[in-house]
Design a protein around this motif. Structure first.
Motif, PDB file in Angstrom:
ATOM      1  N   SER A  15      47.948  16.523  31.188  1.00 36.42           N
ATOM      2  CA  SER A  15      48.383  15.188  30.762  1.00 36.42           C
ATOM      3  C   SER A  15      47.513  14.669  29.613  1.00 36.42           C
ATOM      4  N   LEU A  16      46.221  15.001  29.620  1.00 33.36           N
ATOM      5  CA  LEU A  16      45.354  14.621  28.500  1.00 33.36           C
ATOM      6  C   LEU A  16      45.784  15.318  27.210  1.00 33.36           C
ATOM      7  N   LEU A  17      46.114  16.597  27.312  1.00 35.68           N
ATOM      8  CA  LEU A  17      46.566  17.338  26.129  1.00 35.68           C
ATOM      9  C   LEU A  17      47.883  16.779  25.603  1.00 35.68           C
ATOM     10  N   LEU A  36      38.179  20.281  22.291  1.00 37.87           N
ATOM     11  CA  LEU A  36      37.071  19.652  23.017  1.00 37.87           C
ATOM     12  C   LEU A  36      37.490  19.283  24.434  1.00 37.87           C
ATOM     13  N   THR A  37      38.687  18.777  24.578  1.00 39.42           N
ATOM     14  CA  THR A  37      39.184  18.405  25.909  1.00 39.42           C
ATOM     15  C   THR A  37      39.201  19.616  26.831  1.00 39.42           C
ATOM     16  N   PHE A  80      32.232  13.711  23.080  1.00 36.68           N
ATOM     17  CA  PHE A  80      33.508  13.753  22.353  1.00 36.68           C
ATOM     18  C   PHE A  80      33.407  12.926  21.069  1.00 36.68           C
ATOM     19  N   VAL A  81      32.924  11.694  21.191  1.00 39.02           N
ATOM     20  CA  VAL A  81      32.810  10.812  20.033  1.00 39.02           C
ATOM     21  C   VAL A  81      31.864  11.421  18.991  1.00 39.02           C
ATOM     22  N   LEU A 117      38.639  11.108  29.381  1.00 37.60           N
ATOM     23  CA  LEU A 117      38.493  12.498  29.808  1.00 37.60           C
ATOM     24  C   LEU A 117      38.322  12.652  31.317  1.00 37.60           C
ATOM     25  N   THR A 118      37.938  11.581  31.995  1.00 40.54           N
ATOM     26  CA  THR A 118      37.679  11.663  33.437  1.00 40.54           C
ATOM     27  C   THR A 118      38.499  10.649  34.239  1.00 40.54           C
TER      28      THR A 118
END
Length: 168
Positions: A15-17, A36-37, A80-81, A117-118
């Protein structure tokens, strides 16, 4: 992690992708964010990464965490940032005012889309994250330490991240 949790974890990763695909990012930025994800979400499963991220920092006994993304919000969001190194991605923070806080996440500023991400560490327990409570924050010394430990343990290039952090 139990089989049902592993299925939920993989679903959350997908779902994040998908969310990144829907954000209409420039191709290079989208591919970097997706890479990165995947790297981060795979790293969350590693006991060595958990030990480096949690034990040294706050002495959490990660072996009792019921779900792989538990506790990784600070290290992964800050990393990530730093690695995206693009002002479009803003680090956000919900403090202890929220009963389940603190919590770090990312906002893509041009679209105002939350990228967490979490997120699934809360969904696992049936809680929704009140993203409206999030405020912009910077990567301080404590966060920088978490970034270095997390990326180093995950086998990723932390020197680029720290260079980008130090540029602020």
């Amino acid at each position: 992690m139990k089989k049902n949790n592993a299925v939920a974890y993989e679903s959350a990763t997908k779902s994040l992708l998908n969310k990144l695909d829907e954000m209409n990012l420039p191709r290079e930025q989208r591919l970097r964010a997706k890479n990165l994800t995947l790297l981060f979400r795979d790293s969350f499963k590693s006991d060595a990464v958990k030990h480096a991220t949690f034990y040294q920092d706050i002495q959490y006994d990660y072996k009792y965490f019921p779900y792989d993304s538990y506790g990784f919000c600070r290290a992964s969001s800050c990393s990530f940032v730093a690695l995206m190194n693009n002002p479009d991605w803003q680090l956000r923070y919900i403090g202890e005012i929220w009963e389940y806080g603190p919590h770090y996440f990312i906002m893509h500023m041009p679209t105002k889309n939350v990228f967490d991400l979490t997120f699934d560490q809360y969904a696992y327990d049936g809680h929704s994250v009140p993203y409206f409570m999030g405020r912009p924050t910077k990567i301080g010394a404590d966060e920088k330490g978490a970034v270095v430990r997390f990326l180093h343990a995950a086998g990723l290039d932390f020197s680029l991240a720290t260079k980008n952090i130090d540029r602020d």
